[in-house]
Design a protein around this motif. Structure first.
Motif, short mmCIF file in Angstrom:
data_model
loop_
_atom_site.label_atom_id
_atom_site.label_comp_id
_atom_site.label_asym_id
_atom_site.label_seq_id
_atom_site.Cartn_x
_atom_site.Cartn_y
_atom_site.Cartn_z
N ASP A 46 0.82 -1.21 0.00
CA ASP A 46 0.00 0.00 0.00
C ASP A 46 0.86 1.27 0.00
OD1 ASP A 46 -2.19 1.71 0.15
OD2 ASP A 46 -2.34 1.57 2.33
N LEU A 47 1.63 1.47 1.06
CA LEU A 47 2.35 2.73 1.21
C LEU A 47 3.41 2.96 0.13
CD1 LEU A 47 2.85 2.89 5.09
CD2 LEU A 47 1.17 4.11 3.72
N LEU A 48 4.29 1.98 -0.08
CA LEU A 48 5.37 2.19 -1.05
C LEU A 48 4.86 2.34 -2.49
CD1 LEU A 48 8.42 0.02 0.10
CD2 LEU A 48 8.22 2.51 -0.01
N HIS A 60 19.54 11.89 -8.04
CA HIS A 60 20.78 11.11 -8.19
C HIS A 60 20.47 9.63 -8.45
CE1 HIS A 60 25.09 11.00 -8.17
NE2 HIS A 60 25.13 10.04 -7.24
N GLY A 61 19.50 9.38 -9.33
CA GLY A 61 19.20 8.03 -9.78
C GLY A 61 18.26 7.23 -8.91
N VAL A 62 17.75 7.82 -7.82
CA VAL A 62 16.85 7.09 -6.91
C VAL A 62 15.55 7.87 -6.75
CG1 VAL A 62 16.56 6.19 -4.57
CG2 VAL A 62 18.81 6.14 -5.64
N PRO A 63 14.38 7.21 -6.87
CA PRO A 63 13.11 7.92 -6.67
C PRO A 63 13.07 8.61 -5.32
CG PRO A 63 12.71 5.75 -7.59
CD PRO A 63 14.18 5.80 -7.25
N GLN A 64 12.55 9.83 -5.32
CA GLN A 64 12.51 10.60 -4.08
C GLN A 64 11.70 9.88 -2.99
OE1 GLN A 64 11.15 14.58 -4.93
NE2 GLN A 64 12.75 14.96 -6.45
N ALA A 65 10.66 9.16 -3.41
CA ALA A 65 9.85 8.43 -2.43
C ALA A 65 10.69 7.38 -1.69
CB ALA A 65 8.67 7.76 -3.12
N LEU A 66 11.61 6.72 -2.41
CA LEU A 66 12.46 5.71 -1.77
C LEU A 66 13.52 6.37 -0.89
CD1 LEU A 66 12.99 3.02 -4.55
CD2 LEU A 66 11.37 3.03 -2.63
N LEU A 196 3.99 16.08 -2.45
CA LEU A 196 4.20 16.13 -1.00
C LEU A 196 3.60 14.90 -0.33
CD1 LEU A 196 5.23 17.75 1.41
CD2 LEU A 196 3.01 18.92 1.48
N LEU A 197 2.44 14.46 -0.80
CA LEU A 197 1.80 13.27 -0.27
C LEU A 197 2.70 12.05 -0.47
CD1 LEU A 197 -0.60 11.74 0.92
CD2 LEU A 197 -1.59 11.65 -1.39
N GLY A 198 3.29 11.93 -1.66
CA GLY A 198 4.17 10.80 -1.94
C GLY A 198 5.39 10.76 -1.04
N LEU A 201 4.28 9.61 2.44
CA LEU A 201 4.00 8.18 2.48
C LEU A 201 5.28 7.37 2.48
CD1 LEU A 201 0.93 7.93 0.07
CD2 LEU A 201 0.92 7.81 2.57
N GLY A 202 6.28 7.79 1.69
CA GLY A 202 7.55 7.10 1.68
C GLY A 202 8.24 7.14 3.03
#
Length: 248
Positions: A46-48, A60-66, A196-198, A201-202
């Motif tokens: 759900d969250l991720l 720098h190659g990584v999703p901001q959420a992660l 901002l929501l994403g 949640l991350g």
């Protein structure tokens, strides 16, 4: 107004989840095992996914959420190390259950408050989904109402796990139950920016994963290292998989 009515269903399911956690008594190790499974399922299914969909831009190659996911995990880890909750090996987890210091209780309150914040976002999700259309709103509502049982269960369990009294646990449970209605009502006025929501949640996913794997699972297995506890964890994950699958 439909979104607010659906959020009222989430309110009831949250209270049911907290009531189940409250009534388990001497089966506490099974409760903790199930709670950990539910939390892992919420994070993975759900969250991720929601966080990655809302904040897919890379840094720098990584999703901001992660990146926020890792930050959430590390923040709670640093906090716990700072207050010296862990004693260095699993055999002492049971001991820290019975000698809670005010700062340890604060960890439980912070975690429960974060769950309340997540439930507000659930209300946002319901409201935003119904703004997008009735079909989307119904699908999201099913997912949110179903997993708010887990939210109520986890809110009560986490608060009590860190030595807070029943009154505090019930107060936070009530706040968690009211949160989806609050979130849905707010969407009648404005919507939260998706990016901002994403990110939120991350961050919360990392926070929740740490609690499940570093605190709750060891605590569940220290007094009763049984296959039944492990089965409860697997059932918790499977339940969340079923809920998200039915809603998608």
């Amino acid at each position: 107004m439909t979104a607010v009515l659906v959020a009222a269903g989430a309110f009831l399911m949250t209270l049911v989840g907290g009531w189940v956690a409250h009534r388990t008594g001497d089966r506490r190790h099974l409760v903790l095992g199930l709670a950990a499974g539910l939390m892992l399922g919420v994070v993975a299914f759900d969250l991720l996914p929601e966080a990655l969909a809302a904040a897919p831009d890379e840094l720098h190659g990584v999703p901001q959420a992660l990146l926020m996911f890792a930050a959430g995990f590390l923040v709670i880890h640093v906090i716990e190390r700072a207050v010296a909750i862990h004693r260095g090996h699993e055999g002492e987890y049971a001991a820290h259950t019975h000698h809670h210091r005010p700062r340890e209780q604060g960890i439980g309150l912070t975690a429960a408050a974060a769950l309340v914040g997540h439930s507000v976002m659930d209300g946002f999700a319901i409201g935003a989904a119904f703004q997008a259309g009735g079909t989307v709103g119904t699908a999201v509502a099913i997912a949110v109402v179903s997993h708010d049982f887990a939210d109520g269960f986890n809110t009560y369990t986490i608060t009590r796990l860190y030595g807070n009294n029943r009154r505090r646990a019930l107060t936070l449970l009530a706040a968690d139950a009211l949160a989806p209605i609050t979130g849905a009502a707010i969407t009648l006025l404005f919507t939260i920016p998706e990016q901002l929501l994403g990110l939120y949640l991350g961050f919360f996913a990392g926070f929740l994963l740490y609690l499940a794997t570093s605190d709750i699972l060891p605590e569940a297995h220290s007094p009763h290292p049984s296959r039944t506890t492990l089965l409860c964890t697997l059932l918790g994950v499977a339940f969340m998989w079923l809920v998200i699958g039915l809603a998608s």
